[in-house]
Design a protein around this motif. Sequence first.
Motif, PDB file in Angstrom:
ATOM      1  N   PRO A  71       0.826  -1.221   0.000  1.00  0.00           N
ATOM      2  CA  PRO A  71       0.000   0.000   0.000  1.00  0.00           C
ATOM      3  C   PRO A  71       0.858   1.268   0.000  1.00  0.00           C
ATOM      4  O   PRO A  71       0.820   2.075   0.909  1.00  0.00           O
ATOM      5  CB  PRO A  71      -0.826  -0.127   1.283  1.00  0.00           C
ATOM      6  N   VAL A  72       1.688   1.399  -1.031  1.00  0.00           N
ATOM      7  CA  VAL A  72       2.564   2.563  -1.183  1.00  0.00           C
ATOM      8  C   VAL A  72       2.218   3.200  -2.520  1.00  0.00           C
ATOM      9  O   VAL A  72       2.298   2.542  -3.547  1.00  0.00           O
ATOM     10  CB  VAL A  72       4.052   2.131  -1.199  1.00  0.00           C
ATOM     11  N   ARG A  73       1.804   4.471  -2.486  1.00  0.00           N
ATOM     12  CA  ARG A  73       1.462   5.141  -3.747  1.00  0.00           C
ATOM     13  C   ARG A  73       2.739   5.650  -4.383  1.00  0.00           C
ATOM     14  O   ARG A  73       3.746   5.866  -3.705  1.00  0.00           O
ATOM     15  CB  ARG A  73       0.492   6.279  -3.484  1.00  0.00           C
ATOM     16  N   ARG A  74       2.666   5.855  -5.693  1.00  0.00           N
ATOM     17  CA  ARG A  74       3.902   6.234  -6.398  1.00  0.00           C
ATOM     18  C   ARG A  74       4.443   7.572  -5.912  1.00  0.00           C
ATOM     19  O   ARG A  74       5.645   7.757  -5.829  1.00  0.00           O
ATOM     20  CB  ARG A  74       3.669   6.238  -7.898  1.00  0.00           C
ATOM     21  N   HIS A  75       3.544   8.533  -5.605  1.00  0.00           N
ATOM     22  CA  HIS A  75       4.062   9.826  -5.142  1.00  0.00           C
ATOM     23  C   HIS A  75       4.717   9.691  -3.767  1.00  0.00           C
ATOM     24  O   HIS A  75       5.673  10.382  -3.445  1.00  0.00           O
ATOM     25  CB  HIS A  75       2.954  10.898  -5.147  1.00  0.00           C
ATOM     26  N   GLU A  76       4.214   8.746  -2.967  1.00  0.00           N
ATOM     27  CA  GLU A  76       4.842   8.520  -1.649  1.00  0.00           C
ATOM     28  C   GLU A  76       6.245   7.964  -1.829  1.00  0.00           C
ATOM     29  O   GLU A  76       7.172   8.299  -1.081  1.00  0.00           O
ATOM     30  CB  GLU A  76       3.998   7.548  -0.816  1.00  0.00           C
TER      31      GLU A  76
ATOM     32  N   SER B  76      -6.335   0.668  -6.191  1.00  0.00           N
ATOM     33  CA  SER B  76      -6.724   1.059  -4.828  1.00  0.00           C
ATOM     34  C   SER B  76      -5.669   0.649  -3.802  1.00  0.00           C
ATOM     35  O   SER B  76      -5.345  -0.527  -3.644  1.00  0.00           O
ATOM     36  CB  SER B  76      -8.068   0.399  -4.491  1.00  0.00           C
ATOM     37  N   ALA B  77      -5.146   1.639  -3.069  1.00  0.00           N
ATOM     38  CA  ALA B  77      -4.134   1.356  -2.041  1.00  0.00           C
ATOM     39  C   ALA B  77      -4.773   0.608  -0.877  1.00  0.00           C
ATOM     40  O   ALA B  77      -4.151  -0.250  -0.253  1.00  0.00           O
ATOM     41  CB  ALA B  77      -3.488   2.652  -1.571  1.00  0.00           C
ATOM     42  N   ALA B  78      -6.052   0.918  -0.588  1.00  0.00           N
ATOM     43  CA  ALA B  78      -6.750   0.244   0.508  1.00  0.00           C
ATOM     44  C   ALA B  78      -6.861  -1.255   0.210  1.00  0.00           C
ATOM     45  O   ALA B  78      -6.680  -2.093   1.093  1.00  0.00           O
ATOM     46  CB  ALA B  78      -8.128   0.855   0.681  1.00  0.00           C
ATOM     47  N   MET B  79      -7.136  -1.580  -1.075  1.00  0.00           N
ATOM     48  CA  MET B  79      -7.233  -2.990  -1.458  1.00  0.00           C
ATOM     49  C   MET B  79      -5.876  -3.675  -1.315  1.00  0.00           C
ATOM     50  O   MET B  79      -5.795  -4.825  -0.893  1.00  0.00           O
ATOM     51  CB  MET B  79      -7.756  -3.086  -2.901  1.00  0.00           C
TER      52      MET B  79
END
Lengths: 245, 312
Positions: A71-76, B76-79
Amino acid sequence: MLYSLILFALVMTVSSIALGQLTLGYERKVIVDLGLSAISIFGTLIAIFIGIGLVHKELERRTVYALLSKPVRRHEFILGKYLGLLATLSVNVAVMTVGLWLSMLYQGGIEPAGYARILPAVYLIFLSLALTTALALVFSAFSTPALSALFTLFLWIAGHFNYDLLEFAATSRTAAMRRFFQALYYLVPNFSNFTSIDSRNVIQSAAYAQPVDWTAVGWTTVYGLVYSGALLALAVAVFSRRDFK
Amino acid sequence: MSVVQIENLTKDFLVGFWRKRRVRALDNLNLTVEPGEIFGFLGPNGAGKTTTLKIMMTLLRPTSGSVRILGEPAASAAMRRRIGYLPENPYFYDYLTAEEMLTYVGRLYGIRRPALRRKVGELLETVGLAEQARVQLRKFSKGMTQRIGIAQAIINDPEAVFLDEPMSGLDPLGRRDVRRIITGLREKGVTVFFSSHILPDVEALCDRVAILHKGRLRETGALHEILQVKIEGHEIILARVSAETRAGLAALCDEIRPMGDRLHLRAADAGRLEAVLARALAGGAELISVNPVRASLEEYFFREVAAEVPRP
């Protein structure tokens, strides 16, 4: 980073000893100028050469696959890399500042307030490093380390001669060339903004010391933050669209 | 609700330096995976298995089509907190120890310290790396890296796990351990989606499989359904067969071969099976067993797919 600190210590030690014998009356000025330049150059080398590998190494070694599936977004990911390198640079700059103080102490003849007066100069150097890191990161998000190093170094050098672009614009014969150089002047990061404080602030006694222009420091801070922010936004935009084959 | 729902998924890559041309890696893929099943994703190299998994993990952007996992879009990051992923030939940070690596991944999922320490210990035990907990990953063999890769994929107690070639690089013992982990996950109700080209493993583990070739779905369904269709007759094993009976049987069956003191025969259809059995029993032979001959997944795979793959 360790190597750069060792090299910095070596430069400062050798120059402190040599200056005592070579220069007459300018030792204090030279040691402060040399120290600040060394902090800037070693910091810049770290910012460029670690900055350009930050993203590329993750792609090349494929560590990014496991990471971005979490759960790591690319901008993070990009911001984390940036802040991580800034933290490294801040330790590096802090250690080198202490090294400079030790050299000044060895040289002697500088009043206690002079030690504190190098801090605004160090602060501006750190801001310029934050900008250089953001620049390296943008190139690193889509290019190879060699090309990224080349582009970043080119812009870093061009940025130190930014005011010459205004001169070129003023002396251009055609309107198109004038507009081209003016556009370049606004596009290329203005690194000379960050070197406005030098040894004159430090070595003079308080009565003669050139006072720090806090308004200029404030505007340089705004400039550094806005430019770095824009570069990071660009790095995020480029990285977010990338396919990891 | 399906765990995985892939609709009309297509992926084109641009290849070439000057004159770029499109190569279709995935062509209109439709696939669903149901809760609790072990789903095998099969295909030769270059079939599009890894591409599909990477799109599911948002490492690649699809040209068209959509992917939903656990009812949510793939982005979805939550998923992603609820799933685990093992990349093909995984690499992790060299200078971290196995313990540090799992702690780092656990913290990405927001697992808190005391629970995380316990979890990391348990996982290292599960994947057989307890003794290497403090060894840096750069000193790990390929098999050990694969094991730590599986551990990091299940640290968050996921509802679904996606494993890209989990058996690759493992010795037979390692493969057995991974099989054990996968069946353990199923017992906990975890859905497992894995790609593999090690067919006996797929055959031993999977409830359903999809066979992918040149980016297209060739077949999907329960393993026994795909193989059942391909029943290729029956194998009959007899003992104490006299020479006279044997000569009679030879004329009735499709294949006959002695093995020790027994005789193995193959009857291609039900009519022949009946005739062989009647003759054998009338001749006083002892019937040991009668088994349907199914194509193994491996045989099926090679016949249906490999025939189209040009040899290097």
